[in-house]
Every structure is written in structure tokens, then in C-alpha cells.
Design an enzyme around this catalytic site. Structure first.
Site, PDB file in Angstrom:
ATOM      1  N   THR A 263     -13.316  24.277 -18.957  1.00 55.49           N
ATOM      2  CA  THR A 263     -14.344  24.705 -19.856  1.00 55.49           C
ATOM      3  C   THR A 263     -15.259  25.233 -18.718  1.00 55.49           C
ATOM      4  O   THR A 263     -15.335  24.860 -17.618  1.00 55.49           O
ATOM      5  CB  THR A 263     -14.820  23.683 -20.722  1.00 55.49           C
ATOM      6  OG1 THR A 263     -16.044  24.051 -21.407  1.00 55.49           O
ATOM      7  CG2 THR A 263     -15.149  22.197 -19.869  1.00 55.49           C
TER       8      THR A 263
ATOM      9  N   ASN B  65     -18.246  25.030 -19.768  1.00 53.69           N
ATOM     10  CA  ASN B  65     -19.647  24.435 -20.385  1.00 53.69           C
ATOM     11  C   ASN B  65     -19.826  22.696 -19.763  1.00 53.69           C
ATOM     12  O   ASN B  65     -18.977  21.882 -20.252  1.00 53.69           O
ATOM     13  CB  ASN B  65     -19.481  24.311 -21.901  1.00 53.69           C
ATOM     14  CG  ASN B  65     -20.551  23.742 -22.495  1.00 53.69           C
ATOM     15  OD1 ASN B  65     -21.396  22.839 -22.143  1.00 53.69           O
ATOM     16  ND2 ASN B  65     -20.995  24.542 -23.800  1.00 53.69           N
TER      17      ASN B  65
ATOM     18  N   LYS C  47     -20.159  20.009 -22.216  1.00 50.61           N
ATOM     19  CA  LYS C  47     -19.021  19.447 -22.852  1.00 50.61           C
ATOM     20  C   LYS C  47     -18.379  18.369 -21.735  1.00 50.61           C
ATOM     21  O   LYS C  47     -17.525  17.635 -22.313  1.00 50.61           O
ATOM     22  CB  LYS C  47     -17.924  20.682 -23.076  1.00 50.61           C
ATOM     23  CG  LYS C  47     -18.282  21.496 -24.207  1.00 50.61           C
ATOM     24  CD  LYS C  47     -17.013  22.495 -24.425  1.00 50.61           C
ATOM     25  CE  LYS C  47     -17.512  23.566 -25.552  1.00 50.61           C
ATOM     26  NZ  LYS C  47     -16.202  24.484 -25.546  1.00 50.61           N
TER      27      LYS C  47
ATOM     28  N   GLU D  13     -10.794  34.135 -25.236  1.00 44.67           N
ATOM     29  CA  GLU D  13     -10.736  33.513 -27.036  1.00 44.67           C
ATOM     30  C   GLU D  13     -10.544  34.865 -28.072  1.00 44.67           C
ATOM     31  O   GLU D  13     -11.104  35.907 -27.954  1.00 44.67           O
ATOM     32  CB  GLU D  13     -12.025  33.227 -27.370  1.00 44.67           C
ATOM     33  CG  GLU D  13     -12.747  31.874 -26.157  1.00 44.67           C
ATOM     34  CD  GLU D  13     -14.024  31.142 -26.704  1.00 44.67           C
ATOM     35  OE1 GLU D  13     -14.463  31.620 -27.864  1.00 44.67           O
ATOM     36  OE2 GLU D  13     -14.225  30.397 -25.905  1.00 44.67           O
TER      37      GLU D  13
ATOM     38  N   ASP E 183     -12.594  24.114 -28.342  1.00 44.83           N
ATOM     39  CA  ASP E 183     -13.466  25.317 -29.052  1.00 44.83           C
ATOM     40  C   ASP E 183     -14.308  24.628 -30.176  1.00 44.83           C
ATOM     41  O   ASP E 183     -13.824  23.770 -30.796  1.00 44.83           O
ATOM     42  CB  ASP E 183     -12.671  26.284 -29.490  1.00 44.83           C
ATOM     43  CG  ASP E 183     -13.527  27.574 -30.139  1.00 44.83           C
ATOM     44  OD1 ASP E 183     -14.324  27.810 -29.097  1.00 44.83           O
ATOM     45  OD2 ASP E 183     -13.132  28.308 -30.910  1.00 44.83           O
ATOM     46  N   ALA E 184     -15.564  24.981 -30.044  1.00 45.33           N
ATOM     47  CA  ALA E 184     -16.649  24.220 -31.300  1.00 45.33           C
ATOM     48  C   ALA E 184     -17.540  25.057 -31.663  1.00 45.33           C
ATOM     49  O   ALA E 184     -17.623  26.464 -31.276  1.00 45.33           O
ATOM     50  CB  ALA E 184     -17.434  23.200 -30.391  1.00 45.33           C
TER      51      ALA E 184
ATOM     52  N   ALA F  60     -27.913  23.685 -26.516  1.00 42.50           N
ATOM     53  CA  ALA F  60     -27.625  24.936 -27.531  1.00 42.50           C
ATOM     54  C   ALA F  60     -28.212  24.420 -29.032  1.00 42.50           C
ATOM     55  O   ALA F  60     -29.467  24.258 -29.108  1.00 42.50           O
ATOM     56  CB  ALA F  60     -26.180  25.279 -27.810  1.00 42.50           C
TER      57      ALA F  60
ATOM     58  N   LYS G  54     -25.140  10.498 -28.951  1.00 40.86           N
ATOM     59  CA  LYS G  54     -24.560  11.460 -29.660  1.00 40.86           C
ATOM     60  C   LYS G  54     -22.896  11.381 -29.855  1.00 40.86           C
ATOM     61  O   LYS G  54     -22.092  11.678 -30.703  1.00 40.86           O
ATOM     62  CB  LYS G  54     -24.655  12.811 -28.768  1.00 40.86           C
ATOM     63  CG  LYS G  54     -24.120  14.084 -29.327  1.00 40.86           C
ATOM     64  CD  LYS G  54     -24.739  15.252 -28.801  1.00 40.86           C
ATOM     65  CE  LYS G  54     -23.567  16.408 -29.260  1.00 40.86           C
ATOM     66  NZ  LYS G  54     -23.725  17.495 -28.300  1.00 40.86           N
TER      67      LYS G  54
ATOM     68  N   ARG H  74     -17.516  16.349 -31.374  1.00 40.02           N
ATOM     69  CA  ARG H  74     -16.244  16.289 -30.144  1.00 40.02           C
ATOM     70  C   ARG H  74     -15.804  14.908 -29.966  1.00 40.02           C
ATOM     71  O   ARG H  74     -14.749  14.747 -29.405  1.00 40.02           O
ATOM     72  CB  ARG H  74     -17.486  16.535 -28.866  1.00 40.02           C
ATOM     73  CG  ARG H  74     -16.808  16.826 -27.644  1.00 40.02           C
ATOM     74  CD  ARG H  74     -17.560  17.774 -26.463  1.00 40.02           C
ATOM     75  NE  ARG H  74     -17.794  19.182 -27.116  1.00 40.02           N
ATOM     76  CZ  ARG H  74     -18.779  19.566 -27.596  1.00 40.02           C
ATOM     77  NH1 ARG H  74     -20.028  18.890 -27.621  1.00 40.02           N
ATOM     78  NH2 ARG H  74     -18.720  20.650 -28.066  1.00 40.02           N
TER      79      ARG H  74
HETATM   80  P1  ITT Z   1     -15.887  26.981 -23.109  1.00 40.97           P
HETATM   81  O1  ITT Z   1     -15.382  28.082 -24.027  1.00 40.97           O
HETATM   82  O2  ITT Z   1     -15.647  27.776 -21.637  1.00 40.97           O
HETATM   83  O3  ITT Z   1     -15.361  25.510 -23.372  1.00 40.97           O
HETATM   84  P2  ITT Z   1     -18.437  27.607 -24.486  1.00 40.97           P
HETATM   85  O4  ITT Z   1     -19.927  26.958 -24.245  1.00 40.97           O
HETATM   86  O5  ITT Z   1     -18.127  29.164 -24.594  1.00 40.97           O
HETATM   87  O6  ITT Z   1     -17.539  26.967 -23.358  1.00 40.97           O
HETATM   88  P3  ITT Z   1     -17.382  27.594 -27.223  1.00 40.97           P
HETATM   89  O7  ITT Z   1     -16.501  28.767 -27.000  1.00 40.97           O
HETATM   90  O8  ITT Z   1     -16.602  26.268 -27.757  1.00 40.97           O
HETATM   91  O9  ITT Z   1     -18.021  26.994 -25.745  1.00 40.97           O
HETATM   92  O10 ITT Z   1     -18.680  27.670 -27.895  1.00 40.97           O
HETATM   93  C1  ITT Z   1     -19.447  26.951 -29.010  1.00 40.97           C
HETATM   94  C2  ITT Z   1     -20.885  26.951 -28.759  1.00 40.97           C
HETATM   95  O11 ITT Z   1     -21.197  26.326 -29.757  1.00 40.97           O
HETATM   96  C3  ITT Z   1     -21.377  26.574 -27.586  1.00 40.97           C
HETATM   97  O12 ITT Z   1     -21.584  27.492 -26.559  1.00 40.97           O
HETATM   98  C4  ITT Z   1     -22.762  26.153 -28.179  1.00 40.97           C
HETATM   99  O13 ITT Z   1     -23.621  27.236 -28.424  1.00 40.97           O
HETATM  100  C5  ITT Z   1     -22.329  25.634 -29.560  1.00 40.97           C
HETATM  101  N1  ITT Z   1     -22.070  24.338 -29.541  1.00 40.97           N
HETATM  102  C6  ITT Z   1     -20.578  23.585 -29.484  1.00 40.97           C
HETATM  103  N2  ITT Z   1     -20.739  22.299 -29.473  1.00 40.97           N
HETATM  104  C7  ITT Z   1     -21.966  21.960 -29.521  1.00 40.97           C
HETATM  105  C8  ITT Z   1     -22.811  20.854 -29.403  1.00 40.97           C
HETATM  106  O14 ITT Z   1     -22.150  19.788 -29.425  1.00 40.97           O
HETATM  107  N3  ITT Z   1     -24.001  20.741 -29.433  1.00 40.97           N
HETATM  108  C9  ITT Z   1     -24.743  21.926 -29.433  1.00 40.97           C
HETATM  109  N4  ITT Z   1     -24.229  23.387 -29.693  1.00 40.97           N
HETATM  110  C10 ITT Z   1     -22.992  23.115 -29.553  1.00 40.97           C
END
Ligand code: ITT
Length: 186
Positions: A7, A9, A12, A36, A64-65, A141, A163, A169
């Protein structure tokens, strides 16, 4: 017991470490994005997990979230990352300024795959609502916008441990962790 989490992020990763600690699973983080595809969270996690397992030649997980807002026809959903970078939380609040139904969900799909097997998917959802302004400096975010059901505080006002007690998650990673322990026979 170890698992590699791909990831880009860092938030995460921190959350996942806290969750896996309870299961004695050590997390190896690889700081990379992955392709993606268009589709729902499950499609994205399946394709991503398969792609990175092949690329790294070992078992991996991806996650993915997104946040899904009912009154916006479940937008931004799989576009959450892009919308956070463009409209941001202030843009979402503007879109919702005249909307009374504030119901929203965070959803998470964890994809596990090995180079020789098909992906396994683990899902987690947390129900809640979108506030009328941003609150809190924790999390990332959309966290300052999201009030989980039954709580007065937003995710942005909760520590990572708080959280992690009930987030989307937590639910998806915990399902994976239980399954992985069995799968590995430990
Ligand atoms: P990876 O794909 O590299 O894991 P990413 O940040 O791009 O990282 P995603 O494609 O899953 O992750 O995008 C999900 C987005 O949704 C993320 O960038 C946040 O903006 C939001 N998001 C997901 N989970 C969240 C959380 O627990 N709290 C706040 N925002 C969240």
C-alpha cells in the site's frame, strides 16, 4: 507469522499494525501503489492482489477502501481517493449542504493472493453519518467528517486504537487474520 501488505498509504499501515498485533501477525510493508481497475471494491482488491502476488512472487495482501454516501447515490465510493485529492472534505460538505439524510458507510475489501492461487476477499463495513463540519485532528482523509453510528465523536476525534476497535478496516483485517491463522495451520 508474517504477511506483506502492499500500500502507498501510511495510515493504513499504522492501523493494520495495531490490528495484527492482536493476532501475532507481523506486517511487512511495501510502499507501492498497484493498478486499480474500474469496478467495485472487490474487483479492485482481487485484481490488485493477484497482480502484486505475481510481481513479488510471494503471498501478499492489498486493501481497497472508500466512503459511500447514501444521499449522493453512494458517491464517492471507489473514487474516494481521487475525490479526496480534488474536492476534499470541504467539497463534500458543500455537495451536502442542503441534504438532510447524512447516512454513510466506510467499506473495506482486503485481497489476499499467492502467486499460485486465486485471490481471497475479506469485507468490512462501518455504518455512520456525515457531520456538518470537520471535527478532529486524528486519522486521515474523510475521518473528520464521519461519525460512526452510536457515537458522538468523529473518526477524526478518535485515537488510532479507538478507531481500530470497530472500523471497516478492523473488520476486514480481522476476518483475514482469523482465516490466515487457520490457512497457515498455526
Ligand atoms: P493504496 O491503494 O495504495 O492502498 P490509497 O490511499 O490509494 O492507498 P484506496 O485506493 O483504498 O487507498 O483509497 C481509499 C481512499 O478512501 C483513501 O485514499 C481515503 O481518501 C479514503 N479512506 C479509506 N479508508 C479511510 C479511512 O479509514 N479514513 C478516512 N478515509 C479513508
Amino acid at each position: 507469522m508474517k504477511i506483506t501488505f502492499i500500500t502507498s498509504n501510511q495510515h493504513k499501515v499504522k492501523e493494520a499494525k495495531g490490528i495484527f498485533d492482536n493476532f501475532g501477525i507481523e506486517l511487512e510493508h511495501v510502499d507501492l501503489g498497484y493498478p486499480e481497475i474500474q469496478g467495485d471494491l472487490v474487483d479492485v482488491a482481487k485484481y490488485g492482489a493477484k497482480h502484486v502476488a505475481k510481481r513479488f512472487g510471494k503471498p501478499v495482501i492489498v486493501e481497497d477502501a472508500g466512503i459511500f454516501i447514501k444521499a449522493l447515490k453512494w458517491f464517492p465510493g471507489t473514487y474516494s481517493s481521487y475525490i479526496q485529492d480534488t474536492l476534499g472534505n470541504k467539497g463534500i460538505l458543500k455537495l451536502m449542504s442542503d441534504i438532510e439524510d447524512r447516512y454513510a458507510e466506510f467499506r473495506s475489501a482486503v485481497g489476499f493472493c499467492t502467486p499460485k492461487t486465486e485471490p481471497e476477499i475479506f469485507l468490512g463495513t462501518v455504518r455512520g453519518s456525515i457531520g456538518y463540519f470537520e471535527k478532529g485532528n486524528y486519522g486521515f482523509a474523510y475521518d473528520p467528517l464521519f461519525k460512526p453510528e452510536g457515537y458522538e465523536k468523529t473518526f477524526g476525534e478518535l485515537s488510532i486504537n479507538e478507531k481500530n476497535e470497530f472500523s471497516h478496516r478492523r473488520k476486514s483485517l480481522e476476518k483475514f487474520a482469523f482465516w490466515y491463522k487457520d490457512y497457515r495451520g498455526d
